[in-house]
Design a protein around this motif. Structure first.
Motif, short mmCIF file in Angstrom:
data_model
loop_
_atom_site.label_atom_id
_atom_site.label_comp_id
_atom_site.label_asym_id
_atom_site.label_seq_id
_atom_site.Cartn_x
_atom_site.Cartn_y
_atom_site.Cartn_z
N ASP A 1 0.84 -1.18 0.00
CA ASP A 1 0.00 0.00 0.00
C ASP A 1 0.88 1.24 0.00
O ASP A 1 1.94 1.25 0.61
N LEU B 1 -15.89 -14.50 -12.91
CA LEU B 1 -15.00 -13.35 -12.71
C LEU B 1 -13.56 -13.68 -13.00
O LEU B 1 -12.83 -12.90 -13.62
N GLU C 1 -10.02 -3.99 -25.41
CA GLU C 1 -9.29 -3.56 -24.22
C GLU C 1 -8.95 -2.08 -24.31
O GLU C 1 -9.05 -1.34 -23.34
N ASN D 1 -6.01 -1.00 -0.12
CA ASN D 1 -5.74 -2.21 -0.89
C ASN D 1 -6.94 -3.16 -0.74
O ASN D 1 -7.28 -3.54 0.37
N LEU E 1 -7.31 -6.23 -1.15
CA LEU E 1 -7.01 -7.49 -0.46
C LEU E 1 -7.08 -7.30 1.06
O LEU E 1 -7.64 -8.14 1.78
N VAL F 1 -15.90 -14.42 -4.34
CA VAL F 1 -16.30 -13.34 -5.24
C VAL F 1 -15.30 -12.18 -5.16
O VAL F 1 -14.87 -11.62 -6.17
N LEU G 1 -12.09 -12.20 -4.22
CA LEU G 1 -10.81 -12.53 -4.84
C LEU G 1 -10.95 -12.61 -6.35
O LEU G 1 -10.02 -12.25 -7.08
N GLY G 2 -12.12 -13.07 -6.83
CA GLY G 2 -12.36 -13.07 -8.27
C GLY G 2 -12.28 -11.67 -8.84
O GLY G 2 -11.68 -11.43 -9.90
N LEU G 3 -12.86 -10.72 -8.10
CA LEU G 3 -12.79 -9.32 -8.55
C LEU G 3 -11.35 -8.82 -8.55
O LEU G 3 -10.92 -8.14 -9.50
N VAL G 4 -10.58 -9.17 -7.51
CA VAL G 4 -9.18 -8.71 -7.44
C VAL G 4 -8.39 -9.27 -8.63
O VAL G 4 -7.62 -8.55 -9.27
N VAL G 5 -8.63 -10.57 -8.93
CA VAL G 5 -7.91 -11.17 -10.05
C VAL G 5 -8.31 -10.50 -11.36
O VAL G 5 -7.47 -10.22 -12.23
N HIS H 1 -6.59 -7.25 -11.62
CA HIS H 1 -5.17 -7.45 -11.91
C HIS H 1 -4.95 -7.75 -13.38
O HIS H 1 -4.01 -7.26 -14.00
N ARG H 2 -5.85 -8.54 -13.98
CA ARG H 2 -5.70 -8.90 -15.38
C ARG H 2 -5.83 -7.70 -16.30
O ARG H 2 -5.25 -7.69 -17.38
N ARG H 3 -6.62 -6.73 -15.89
CA ARG H 3 -6.78 -5.53 -16.73
C ARG H 3 -5.75 -4.48 -16.39
O ARG H 3 -5.88 -3.34 -16.83
N LEU I 1 -5.42 -2.81 -13.79
CA LEU I 1 -5.93 -1.66 -13.03
C LEU I 1 -5.20 -1.60 -11.70
O LEU I 1 -4.74 -2.61 -11.18
N LEU J 1 -4.63 -1.54 -7.85
CA LEU J 1 -5.35 -2.12 -6.72
C LEU J 1 -5.49 -1.08 -5.62
O LEU J 1 -4.75 -1.07 -4.65
N ASP K 1 -9.80 3.52 -3.74
CA ASP K 1 -10.16 4.92 -3.94
C ASP K 1 -10.11 5.31 -5.42
O ASP K 1 -10.75 6.26 -5.83
N THR L 1 -14.20 2.80 -12.54
CA THR L 1 -14.67 2.38 -13.85
C THR L 1 -16.17 2.11 -13.86
O THR L 1 -16.84 2.36 -14.83
#
Lengths: 182, 102
Positions: free
Chosen positions: A84, A166, A177, B29, B31, B77, B79-83, B86-88, B90, B92, B95, B99
């Protein structure tokens, strides 16, 4: 003597629990936070044992500290250790608001418990040896709480589908993209 | 009952809940926000089990086990969002994630 031992175990578990909870919130590295949460869950399991909840304590260690936290550690390792950004430049309105809200929740909970049950909380009910055992939990789940049991299975199924949707998404085409406003 | 009485357990539970709430409100963060959410759920669980012991009734323990299952779903759910974030590529930071803002 037995009473003294219970007190020693309680003090150790309670302080380990609170200390590791604070550690989870304050560590800047998510990996260390997750490890501190494992300690937190383990010491909570000790408190559950003192409260005669054997099955919940075992489930806590197996399901929570085992399976869920391993998933957490996998994702943290996958995402990479991006610490962080450190707080700079004095308390902002966000920090002050957060601390005020957290303190307000604590005070509210204590007042609600204190007013709602002043004095009556001390006399515990007498329980037999079966209280909190796997057999008792299973009996309750399959008789009085059958609906909760079945609904839980649907919730888990929906969560599994959501996780696949997800996380299992294939990479988008490059032009799509690019059109996503960053 | 040997050892500490129920109000002490409830005190620990409310401190845990407030600690988790602070983490959810202050950390950026996602996570660590999820980890703090787990602390809040566990504070509630400890209160449930304390009251189950106080009343000599197993219903509180049933509720605690159900909360565990819901927490596991929520972690999947989250952690799925975090992954997916991460793939895009963006950042982490809760604040700066705007999007989905309407």
């Amino acid at each position: 003597m037995g009473d003294f031992l219970v007190w020693v175990v309680w003090v150790l578990a309670a302080f380990a629990c609170l200390g590791s909870g604070i550690a989870v919130v304050t560590f800047s590295n998510p990996f260390y936070s997750a490890l501190a949460l494992i300690a937190n869950l383990a010491s909570l399991a000790v408190l559950y044992l003192l409260l005669a909840a054997e099955f919940v304590a075992a489930a806590q260690v197996l399901v929570y500290a085992g399976a869920v936290m391993v998933m957490f550690l996998f994702v943290i390792a996958y995402v990479g250790q991006r610490a962080d950004t450190v707080w700079t430049g004095g308390p902002s309105w966000q920090f002050v608001g957060g601390v005020l809200a957290g303190g307000a929740i604590l005070v509210e909970v204590i007042i609600a418990i204190g007013l709602g049950a002043s004095g009556r909380l001390r006399d515990e009910a007498d329980i037999d040896a079966a209280f909190g055992s796997p057999a008792e939990i299973g009996r309750l789940f399959l008789t009085d709480h059958l609906l909760a049991f079945e609904v839980t299975s649907i919730v888990l199924l929906v969560a599994a589908v959501g996780g696949v949707v997800l996380g299992g998404q294939s990479r988008r085409a490059p032009e799509e993209e690019a059109s996503l406003g960053r | 009952m040997m050892g500490p009485e129920i109000p002490l357990y409830l005190t620990v539970a409310s401190f845990l809940f407030a600690t988790g709430a602070l983490g959810v409100l202050l950390r950026r963060n996602p996570l660590i926000v999820l980890l703090s959410l787990e602390i809040m759920l566990n504070g509630a669980n400890l209160a449930f089990i304390s009251f189950a012991r106080r009343l000599g009734d197993g219903d509180g323990q049933i509720f605690a086990v159900t909360v565990m299952a819901v927490a596991a779903s929520e972690v999947v759910v989250g952690l799925g969002l975090v992954v997916a974030l991460h793939r895009r590529d963006l950042e982490l930071d809760v604040d700066r994630l705007s999007t989905l803002r309407g």
